[in-house]
Scaffold this motif. Structure first.
Motif, PDB file in Angstrom:
ATOM      1  N   THR A 233      83.388  81.643  95.534  1.00 29.62           N
ATOM      2  CA  THR A 233      83.253  80.347  95.214  1.00 29.62           C
ATOM      3  C   THR A 233      84.760  79.708  95.319  1.00 29.62           C
ATOM      4  OG1 THR A 233      81.477  80.031  93.541  1.00 29.62           O
ATOM      5  CG2 THR A 233      83.165  78.239  93.409  1.00 29.62           C
ATOM      6  N   GLU A 234      85.020  78.602  95.908  1.00 33.96           N
ATOM      7  CA  GLU A 234      86.355  78.152  96.085  1.00 33.96           C
ATOM      8  C   GLU A 234      86.326  76.730  95.639  1.00 33.96           C
ATOM      9  OE1 GLU A 234      87.254  79.018 100.312  1.00 33.96           O
ATOM     10  OE2 GLU A 234      85.996  77.438 100.848  1.00 33.96           O
ATOM     11  N   PHE A 235      87.627  75.893  95.782  1.00 36.80           N
ATOM     12  CA  PHE A 235      87.694  74.777  95.859  1.00 36.80           C
ATOM     13  C   PHE A 235      88.159  74.058  97.229  1.00 36.80           C
ATOM     14  CE2 PHE A 235      88.950  76.107  91.235  1.00 36.80           C
ATOM     15  CZ  PHE A 235      88.180  75.284  90.612  1.00 36.80           C
ATOM     16  N   THR A 236      87.353  72.953  97.394  1.00 30.70           N
ATOM     17  CA  THR A 236      87.715  72.255  98.607  1.00 30.70           C
ATOM     18  C   THR A 236      88.482  71.048  98.267  1.00 30.70           C
ATOM     19  OG1 THR A 236      85.821  73.039  99.911  1.00 30.70           O
ATOM     20  CG2 THR A 236      86.749  70.992 100.888  1.00 30.70           C
ATOM     21  N   VAL A 237      89.756  71.035  98.738  1.00 33.86           N
ATOM     22  CA  VAL A 237      90.471  69.739  98.542  1.00 33.86           C
ATOM     23  C   VAL A 237      90.319  68.664  99.799  1.00 33.86           C
ATOM     24  CG1 VAL A 237      93.011  69.030  98.082  1.00 33.86           C
ATOM     25  CG2 VAL A 237      92.273  71.286  97.163  1.00 33.86           C
ATOM     26  N   PHE A 238      90.133  67.505  99.168  1.00 33.64           N
ATOM     27  CA  PHE A 238      90.144  66.510 100.132  1.00 33.64           C
ATOM     28  C   PHE A 238      90.963  65.198 100.013  1.00 33.64           C
ATOM     29  CE2 PHE A 238      87.003  65.044  97.061  1.00 33.64           C
ATOM     30  CZ  PHE A 238      87.328  63.495  97.197  1.00 33.64           C
ATOM     31  N   ASN A 239      91.201  64.694 100.974  1.00 34.38           N
ATOM     32  CA  ASN A 239      91.953  63.312 100.560  1.00 34.38           C
ATOM     33  C   ASN A 239      91.719  62.004 101.784  1.00 34.38           C
ATOM     34  OD1 ASN A 239      94.210  61.848  99.470  1.00 34.38           O
ATOM     35  ND2 ASN A 239      95.327  62.260 101.579  1.00 34.38           N
ATOM     36  N   VAL A 240      91.365  60.858 101.295  1.00 32.81           N
ATOM     37  CA  VAL A 240      91.879  59.807 102.111  1.00 32.81           C
ATOM     38  C   VAL A 240      92.450  58.905 101.288  1.00 32.81           C
ATOM     39  CG1 VAL A 240      90.583  57.704 102.989  1.00 32.81           C
ATOM     40  CG2 VAL A 240      89.225  59.888 102.810  1.00 32.81           C
ATOM     41  N   GLY A 241      93.779  58.628 101.930  1.00 31.57           N
ATOM     42  CA  GLY A 241      94.924  57.510 101.328  1.00 31.57           C
ATOM     43  C   GLY A 241      96.008  58.234 100.713  1.00 31.57           C
ATOM     44  N   ASP A 242      96.572  57.779  99.683  1.00 32.37           N
ATOM     45  CA  ASP A 242      98.051  58.377  99.070  1.00 32.37           C
ATOM     46  C   ASP A 242      97.847  58.829  97.572  1.00 32.37           C
ATOM     47  OD1 ASP A 242      97.749  55.770  98.068  1.00 32.37           O
ATOM     48  OD2 ASP A 242      99.733  55.132  98.452  1.00 32.37           O
ATOM     49  N   SER A 243      96.598  58.805  97.106  1.00 33.64           N
ATOM     50  CA  SER A 243      96.413  59.487  95.895  1.00 33.64           C
ATOM     51  C   SER A 243      96.580  61.271  96.329  1.00 33.64           C
ATOM     52  CB  SER A 243      95.254  59.342  95.227  1.00 33.64           C
ATOM     53  OG  SER A 243      94.910  58.114  94.880  1.00 33.64           O
ATOM     54  N   ARG A 244      96.841  61.988  95.540  1.00 35.06           N
ATOM     55  CA  ARG A 244      97.446  63.112  95.730  1.00 35.06           C
ATOM     56  C   ARG A 244      96.616  64.433  95.135  1.00 35.06           C
ATOM     57  NH1 ARG A 244     104.002  62.665  96.121  1.00 35.06           N
ATOM     58  NH2 ARG A 244     103.893  61.229  97.858  1.00 35.06           N
ATOM     59  N   VAL A 245      96.340  65.635  95.537  1.00 31.41           N
ATOM     60  CA  VAL A 245      96.142  66.781  94.667  1.00 31.41           C
ATOM     61  C   VAL A 245      97.334  67.825  94.925  1.00 31.41           C
ATOM     62  CG1 VAL A 245      94.824  69.080  94.585  1.00 31.41           C
ATOM     63  CG2 VAL A 245      93.709  66.525  95.391  1.00 31.41           C
ATOM     64  N   TYR A 246      98.014  68.304  93.636  1.00 29.08           N
ATOM     65  CA  TYR A 246      98.754  69.307  93.613  1.00 29.08           C
ATOM     66  C   TYR A 246      97.978  70.839  92.964  1.00 29.08           C
ATOM     67  CZ  TYR A 246     102.525  65.678  93.815  1.00 29.08           C
ATOM     68  OH  TYR A 246     103.401  64.691  94.197  1.00 29.08           O
ATOM     69  N   LEU A 247      98.721  71.887  93.387  1.00 32.70           N
ATOM     70  CA  LEU A 247      98.176  72.910  92.661  1.00 32.70           C
ATOM     71  C   LEU A 247      99.382  73.803  92.027  1.00 32.70           C
ATOM     72  CD1 LEU A 247      99.062  75.923  94.086  1.00 32.70           C
ATOM     73  CD2 LEU A 247      97.432  74.994  95.679  1.00 32.70           C
ATOM     74  N   VAL A 248      99.219  74.455  90.990  1.00 38.73           N
ATOM     75  CA  VAL A 248     100.107  75.302  90.415  1.00 38.73           C
ATOM     76  C   VAL A 248      99.584  76.787  90.463  1.00 38.73           C
ATOM     77  CG1 VAL A 248     101.549  75.715  88.289  1.00 38.73           C
ATOM     78  CG2 VAL A 248     100.909  73.467  88.797  1.00 38.73           C
ATOM     79  N   ALA A 249     100.571  77.733  91.010  1.00 42.43           N
ATOM     80  CA  ALA A 249     100.361  79.039  90.713  1.00 42.43           C
ATOM     81  C   ALA A 249     101.700  79.651  90.661  1.00 42.43           C
ATOM     82  CB  ALA A 249      99.535  79.386  92.267  1.00 42.43           C
ATOM     83  N   ASP A 250     101.534  80.609  89.907  1.00 39.59           N
ATOM     84  CA  ASP A 250     102.844  81.478  89.533  1.00 39.59           C
ATOM     85  C   ASP A 250     103.710  80.462  89.022  1.00 39.59           C
ATOM     86  OD1 ASP A 250     101.645  84.048  90.568  1.00 39.59           O
ATOM     87  OD2 ASP A 250     102.193  83.661  92.576  1.00 39.59           O
ATOM     88  N   GLY A 251     103.343  79.325  88.389  1.00 39.02           N
ATOM     89  CA  GLY A 251     104.232  78.833  87.792  1.00 39.02           C
ATOM     90  C   GLY A 251     105.000  77.697  88.420  1.00 39.02           C
ATOM     91  N   ALA A 252     104.606  77.785  89.858  1.00 41.35           N
ATOM     92  CA  ALA A 252     105.343  76.932  90.935  1.00 41.35           C
ATOM     93  C   ALA A 252     104.172  75.727  91.251  1.00 41.35           C
ATOM     94  CB  ALA A 252     106.110  77.568  92.237  1.00 41.35           C
ATOM     95  N   LEU A 253     104.763  74.345  91.234  1.00 44.27           N
ATOM     96  CA  LEU A 253     103.965  73.356  91.749  1.00 44.27           C
ATOM     97  C   LEU A 253     104.197  73.247  93.312  1.00 44.27           C
ATOM     98  CD1 LEU A 253     102.478  70.746  90.818  1.00 44.27           C
ATOM     99  CD2 LEU A 253     104.619  69.715  91.149  1.00 44.27           C
ATOM    100  N   ARG A 254     102.737  72.890  93.894  1.00 42.78           N
ATOM    101  CA  ARG A 254     102.965  72.832  95.407  1.00 42.78           C
ATOM    102  C   ARG A 254     102.061  71.309  95.693  1.00 42.78           C
ATOM    103  NH1 ARG A 254     100.713  75.155  99.744  1.00 42.78           N
ATOM    104  NH2 ARG A 254      99.884  76.799  98.862  1.00 42.78           N
ATOM    105  N   GLN A 255     102.252  70.550  96.344  1.00 41.69           N
ATOM    106  CA  GLN A 255     101.400  69.451  96.978  1.00 41.69           C
ATOM    107  C   GLN A 255     100.579  69.934  97.849  1.00 41.69           C
ATOM    108  OE1 GLN A 255     103.438  65.604  98.063  1.00 41.69           O
ATOM    109  NE2 GLN A 255     101.900  64.973  99.146  1.00 41.69           N
ATOM    110  N   VAL A 256      99.255  69.929  97.722  1.00 41.36           N
ATOM    111  CA  VAL A 256      98.469  70.277  98.798  1.00 41.36           C
ATOM    112  C   VAL A 256      98.044  69.171  99.825  1.00 41.36           C
ATOM    113  CG1 VAL A 256      95.964  71.144  99.155  1.00 41.36           C
ATOM    114  CG2 VAL A 256      97.323  71.581  96.951  1.00 41.36           C
ATOM    115  N   THR A 257      97.707  67.978  99.273  1.00 38.51           N
ATOM    116  CA  THR A 257      97.447  67.145 100.317  1.00 38.51           C
ATOM    117  C   THR A 257      98.626  66.278 100.991  1.00 38.51           C
ATOM    118  OG1 THR A 257      97.374  65.414  98.413  1.00 38.51           O
ATOM    119  CG2 THR A 257      95.343  66.258  98.935  1.00 38.51           C
TER     120      THR A 257
END
Length: 266
Positions: free
Chosen positions: A125-149
């Motif tokens: 199982t995985e997460f599929t990230v999707f985007n239309v527009g300028d709302s955002r998805v971020y992820l945090v792994a190993d304590g670091a934030l990263r913008q995905v979209t």
């Protein structure tokens, strides 16, 4: 404003993924300067989506409502596919067209989020990230934030072309102009990213009312201080409102709990 789903803890991941559960919560606020909240969200496995409506008066609210309700309607199983998501967005576009019949400027909404989907490996199982527009998805792994979209906006195109520094994008006069939306009688295909579901992964889905008030460093600090999903979403929204609250603010936080695997990378 439409809020679908409620804060949940220890929800088991889809069959085939052992030892992992997910927690989630969504929070929204009208902010300090808007009369109406035109953000909507759905936070209920397998879908976690934020929609930021536009169109004035109640039209933006109708548009964002159409997206989250159609996506929630499509989520009948424990996973979703990109085809099912795109069909939901097409139905939302048709709903929005009805709402926009009496408006001159048109009606639309962003649509951004994550959904549980079938991974490349059998049973994964995985997460599929999707985007239309300028709302955002971020992820945090190993304590670091990263913008995905990647934003669909005029200023993002300027940044990509080397015409504008990323740090100057939010203060640019065209910072609110987006180049892709759900609605306006246009069939928009989202951009996609795949994120394996691994213990320790944290995902944030948010409207630009959050990111216009809080920097990436601000978001990272708030998330690090709040290990619980609902507390994290609430703290982010509260911080954005206290920082100015110029727009509606929405945050959905999803946490993967368990002992298997490594933190994910998009």
């Amino acid at each position: 404003m439409t809020e679908l789903g409620r804060p949940t803890t220890a929800h088991p991941l889809a069959s085939g993924t052992t030892g992992l559960t997910i927690d989630w919560a969504g929070v929204t606020d009208v902010g300090l300067r808007r009369a109406h909240n035109e953000d909507s969200y759905v936070a209920d496995a397998p879908v976690f989506v934020v929609a930021d409506g536009m169109g004035g008066h109640s039209a933006g609210d109708v548009a964002s409502d159409a997206v989250v309700r159609r996506v929630a309607e499509a989520a009948v199983g424990d996973r979703l596919s990109t085809d099912e998501l795109e069909e939901a967005l097409r139905r939302a576009t048709a709903d929005i067209a009805v709402a926009a019949a009496e408006t001159e400027l048109g009606v639309g909404t962003t649509a951004t989020g994550v959904f549980l989907s079938v991974g490349e490996a059998e049973g994964e199982t995985e997460f599929t990230v999707f985007n239309v527009g300028d709302s955002r998805v971020y992820l945090v792994a190993d304590g670091a934030l990263r913008q995905v979209t990647v934003d669909h906006s005029v200023v993002q195109e300027m940044v990509d072309a080397g015409l504008l520094r990323a740090e100057d994008a939010e203060s640019h006069p065209d910072s609110n102009v987006i180049t892709r939306a759900v609605g306006f009688d246009v069939d928009q295909r989202p951009d996609y990213w795949r994120v394996p579901a691994r213990a320790g992964l944290r995902l944030l889905v948010c409207s630009d009312g959050l990111t216009k008030e809080l920097s990436g460093g601000d978001i990272e600090r708030v998330l690090a201080a709040q290990p619980e999903s609902h507390a994290a979403a609430s703290a982010l929204v509260r911080a954005a409102v206290e920082a100015g609250g110029r727009d509606n603010v929405t945050a959905v936080v999803v946490d993967v709990r368990g002992t298997e695997g490594e933190p994910a990378e998009a």
